[in-house]
Design a protein around this motif. Structure first.
Motif, PDB file in Angstrom:
ATOM      1  N   LYS A 359      48.992  34.600  38.511  1.00  0.00           N
ATOM      2  CA  LYS A 359      50.228  34.292  37.783  1.00  0.00           C
ATOM      3  C   LYS A 359      50.406  35.213  36.578  1.00  0.00           C
ATOM      4  N   SER A 360      49.324  35.485  35.858  1.00  0.00           N
ATOM      5  CA  SER A 360      49.415  36.332  34.664  1.00  0.00           C
ATOM      6  C   SER A 360      49.877  37.738  35.019  1.00  0.00           C
ATOM      7  N   PHE A 361      49.304  38.300  36.084  1.00  0.00           N
ATOM      8  CA  PHE A 361      49.670  39.661  36.492  1.00  0.00           C
ATOM      9  C   PHE A 361      51.126  39.722  36.952  1.00  0.00           C
ATOM     10  N   LEU A 362      51.517  38.808  37.810  1.00  0.00           N
ATOM     11  CA  LEU A 362      52.886  38.826  38.333  1.00  0.00           C
ATOM     12  C   LEU A 362      53.909  38.562  37.232  1.00  0.00           C
ATOM     13  N   SER A 363      53.569  37.666  36.308  1.00  0.00           N
ATOM     14  CA  SER A 363      54.492  37.354  35.215  1.00  0.00           C
ATOM     15  C   SER A 363      54.737  38.563  34.316  1.00  0.00           C
ATOM     16  N   MET A 364      53.693  39.380  34.138  1.00  0.00           N
ATOM     17  CA  MET A 364      53.808  40.588  33.331  1.00  0.00           C
ATOM     18  C   MET A 364      54.968  41.460  33.823  1.00  0.00           C
TER      19      MET A 364
END
Length: 381
Positions: A359-364
């Motif tokens: 989630k953190s990577f995609l949200s970036m």
């Protein structure tokens, strides 16, 4: 002695002596060998030893380096909005901030190519602790913002920085670049910190309304967008710590490693958008919003709107948004090949069994799409 002695760039009269202090440094050699691969060291050294101004140093050595970085690590830089800027006019460029060095380097290269003033630019002192980097930053017209100070020292330091920004804009007629927040945006949420605006406003004349002061500074928001962030995987430990509500402690030389990765890593396409001069909107805030606190928030919201809606949404942003939401609502914005390339990078660099990491990577990448969509919907309603 100037009150700005601890933070200012070099004066032109100091440039040659500063060059002589770094001329034999291996990092300078590496930079020049990258920039001018067909030149002998003795040739560029001789030219540099005859350099006596920041402008000469930037045009003859830094600008070609930036062009070489674009050639080697991108598919090109496009721009929009620069036609709204006037020659011989200074502006306070308030920008989103993604890359330690390239954001300002690319903006200045674009300003130079269009015959406009290059900026003096804010840089955190954590990035210039090594003597070579300190010399180089001052040779490229950076002014230093001190980080991690106790409250009283921070207040005094903020007053000096604010006074320097005023001095540069109103006395020297020199444009200034500063990020909308302290440090780089790592999660894709480009939001202006009111603390940055309050710091800038400290140099207003006694009795002057802070909004009138901002009008004198000619505030222009800037959006810079990279198709791929070459430091995306490097940002993951800090994003994971934040998601887990843990304190993140940087590793030794982490900033330097990120700096190098940002410069040489593949970015694909890059776009810089220059927003509107905000003077009319600032006057509107002054006339329609009551109270300093609400007015400062309205100014921050105005800058956010310009930066977020001016941000170029590359296919990577839409791909991440669809992967994050498990939909294909933006499928028309990218090709199957572009999606496959992004997914391969994502799966190679991120633990797919860690939902927080995913989630953190995609949200970036996805947050600029979500934020732009939200703002435009708010305007419609």
């Amino acid at each position: 002695m100037s009150p700005f002695e601890d933070i200012r760039p070099y004066y032109d009269t100091e440039v040659n002596q500063a060059i002589r202090q770094i001329i034999d440094h291996p990092m300078l050699k590496a930079m020049m060998n990258f920039t001018f691969p067909d030149w002998q060291d003795s040739y560029w050294k001789d030219l540099m030893m005859h350099c006596h101004s920041i402008r000469d140093f930037q045009i003859n050595f830094i600008y070609p380096g930036v062009k070489k970085v674009l050639e080697k690590s991108s598919e090109g830089l496009t721009t929009s909005g620069f036609e709204k800027l006037e020659a011989n006019t200074s502006y306070l460029f308030i920008s989103n901030h993604r890359d330690i060095i390239l954001d300002t380097s690319l903006l200045n290269a674009s300003l130079y190519e269009k015959g406009l003033f290059m900026t003096t630019s804010a840089i955190g002192d954590n990035l210039v602790k090594k003597p070579f980097l300190n010399h180089l930053s001052r040779l490229t017209r950076n002014f230093i913002i001190k980080r991690g100070l106790p409250a009283r020292e921070l207040l005094e330091s903020s007053k000096v920085v604010s006074a320097y920004i005023r001095h540069s804009l109103l006395r020297e007629n020199r444009s200034v670049w500063i990020a909308q927040r302290e440090g780089r945006t790592k999660d894709g949420n480009d939001l202006t910190q009111k603390g940055v605006l309050k710091m800038i406003s400290m140099a207003a004349d006694e009795g002057e309304h802070f909004l009138d002061y901002f009008k004198r500074l000619n505030v222009v928001p800037v959006s810079i967008s990279y198709e791929y962030d070459p430091t995306d995987i490097l940002k993951m430990p800090e994003l994971l710590a934040k998601a887990n509500q843990e304190t993140y402690i940087k590793a030794e030389n982490e900033d330097f490693k990120t700096l190098l990765s940002g410069i040489i890593g593949q970015k694909k396409r890059i776009h810089i958008h220059v927003g509107d001069l905000l003077n009319e909107e600032i006057e509107h805030i002054k006339n329609t919003v009551s109270g300093n606190v609400k007015q400062m928030q309205a100014l921050a919201d105005l800058i956010d709107y310009q930066i977020i809606t001016g941000y170029k949404l590359w296919p990577t942003k839409y791909i991440a948004c669809d992967l994050l939401t498990g939909t294909d609502q933006f499928a028309s914005e990218y090709t199957p090949e572009e999606k496959a390339f992004f997914e391969a990078r994502f799966r190679r660099g991120v633990d797919q069994n860690n939902p927080v990491a995913v989630k953190s990577f995609l949200s970036m990448y996805a947050n600029p799409v979500l934020n732009q969509k939200r703002l435009l919907e708010e305007v419609k309603n």
